[in-house]
Design a protein around this motif. Sequence first.
Motif, mmCIF file in Angstrom:
data_model
loop_
_atom_site.group_PDB
_atom_site.id
_atom_site.type_symbol
_atom_site.label_atom_id
_atom_site.label_comp_id
_atom_site.label_asym_id
_atom_site.label_seq_id
_atom_site.Cartn_x
_atom_site.Cartn_y
_atom_site.Cartn_z
ATOM 1 N N ARG A 13 -51.193 9.678 52.469
ATOM 2 C CA ARG A 13 -51.387 9.482 53.906
ATOM 3 C C ARG A 13 -50.420 10.380 54.655
ATOM 4 N NH1 ARG A 13 -48.423 6.157 57.238
ATOM 5 N NH2 ARG A 13 -46.563 5.279 56.315
ATOM 6 N N ARG A 14 -50.804 10.742 55.851
ATOM 7 C CA ARG A 14 -49.963 11.570 56.716
ATOM 8 C C ARG A 14 -48.945 10.650 57.385
ATOM 9 N NH1 ARG A 14 -50.513 16.511 58.909
ATOM 10 N NH2 ARG A 14 -52.651 16.641 58.175
ATOM 11 N N ILE A 15 -47.687 11.060 57.359
ATOM 12 C CA ILE A 15 -46.630 10.301 58.021
ATOM 13 C C ILE A 15 -46.314 11.008 59.335
ATOM 14 C CG2 ILE A 15 -44.246 9.506 57.848
ATOM 15 C CD1 ILE A 15 -44.622 9.478 54.803
ATOM 16 N N PRO A 16 -46.360 10.294 60.457
ATOM 17 C CA PRO A 16 -46.213 10.929 61.778
ATOM 18 C C PRO A 16 -44.747 11.261 62.138
ATOM 19 C CG PRO A 16 -46.536 8.578 62.042
ATOM 20 C CD PRO A 16 -46.654 8.868 60.574
ATOM 21 N N VAL A 17 -44.245 12.347 61.567
ATOM 22 C CA VAL A 17 -42.917 12.855 61.925
ATOM 23 C C VAL A 17 -43.038 14.345 62.186
ATOM 24 C CG1 VAL A 17 -41.614 11.102 60.640
ATOM 25 C CG2 VAL A 17 -42.245 13.236 59.531
ATOM 26 N N ASP A 18 -42.058 14.898 62.897
ATOM 27 C CA ASP A 18 -42.126 16.329 63.222
ATOM 28 C C ASP A 18 -41.158 17.165 62.393
ATOM 29 O OD1 ASP A 18 -39.876 15.373 64.427
ATOM 30 O OD2 ASP A 18 -40.330 16.118 66.427
ATOM 31 N N TYR A 19 -40.702 16.640 61.276
ATOM 32 C CA TYR A 19 -39.860 17.377 60.338
ATOM 33 C C TYR A 19 -40.163 16.838 58.936
ATOM 34 C CZ TYR A 19 -37.232 13.068 60.646
ATOM 35 O OH TYR A 19 -36.883 11.745 60.626
ATOM 36 N N ALA A 20 -39.891 17.632 57.942
ATOM 37 C CA ALA A 20 -40.139 17.214 56.561
ATOM 38 C C ALA A 20 -38.869 16.611 55.987
ATOM 39 C CB ALA A 20 -40.592 18.406 55.731
ATOM 40 N N SER A 21 -38.880 15.314 55.769
ATOM 41 C CA SER A 21 -37.717 14.639 55.198
ATOM 42 C C SER A 21 -37.370 15.226 53.835
ATOM 43 C CB SER A 21 -37.993 13.148 55.029
ATOM 44 O OG SER A 21 -38.220 12.555 56.280
ATOM 45 N N HIS A 22 -36.093 15.139 53.489
ATOM 46 C CA HIS A 22 -35.582 15.594 52.195
ATOM 47 C C HIS A 22 -35.803 17.087 51.987
ATOM 48 C CE1 HIS A 22 -35.177 11.344 51.593
ATOM 49 N NE2 HIS A 22 -36.485 11.170 51.663
ATOM 50 N N SER A 23 -35.747 17.847 53.079
ATOM 51 C CA SER A 23 -35.914 19.304 52.995
ATOM 52 C C SER A 23 -34.998 19.974 54.012
ATOM 53 C CB SER A 23 -37.364 19.698 53.289
ATOM 54 O OG SER A 23 -37.619 19.631 54.680
ATOM 55 N N ALA A 24 -34.973 21.291 53.980
ATOM 56 C CA ALA A 24 -34.151 22.065 54.918
ATOM 57 C C ALA A 24 -34.565 21.844 56.369
ATOM 58 C CB ALA A 24 -34.228 23.547 54.566
#
Length: 112
Positions: A13-24
């Motif tokens: 499922r798509r998670i509604p955030v504007d950045y990728a967690s656990h990444s740069a």
Amino acid sequence: LLARCEADGIRARRIPVDYASHSAHVELIQRELLELLEPVRPRTAQVPFYSSVTGRGVDGSELDAGYWYANLRQTVDFHGATRALLDDGFDVFVESSAHPVLTASVEESVEE
């Protein structure tokens, strides 16, 4: 990707955030996060606390703003924390997040 996963029987499922967690990508909001989390004052836990950042039990005193930033920025060891809990004799788990997205991960770790 979501359609392909669904067609292959993979839960996604798509998670509604504007950045990728656990990444740069999280580095873009580092200053803001550290400022927002600065008032957090950790203390020793009264119940066992197992960290997905370290993959082991921690006493709680290290759960400051830097810890929570690391939790969002770096790759976490959720499996290691679950295994450490099992190794220490725990067999009941509470998934305490905004969405039970990790429930399946707990189940997979336990089954393994």
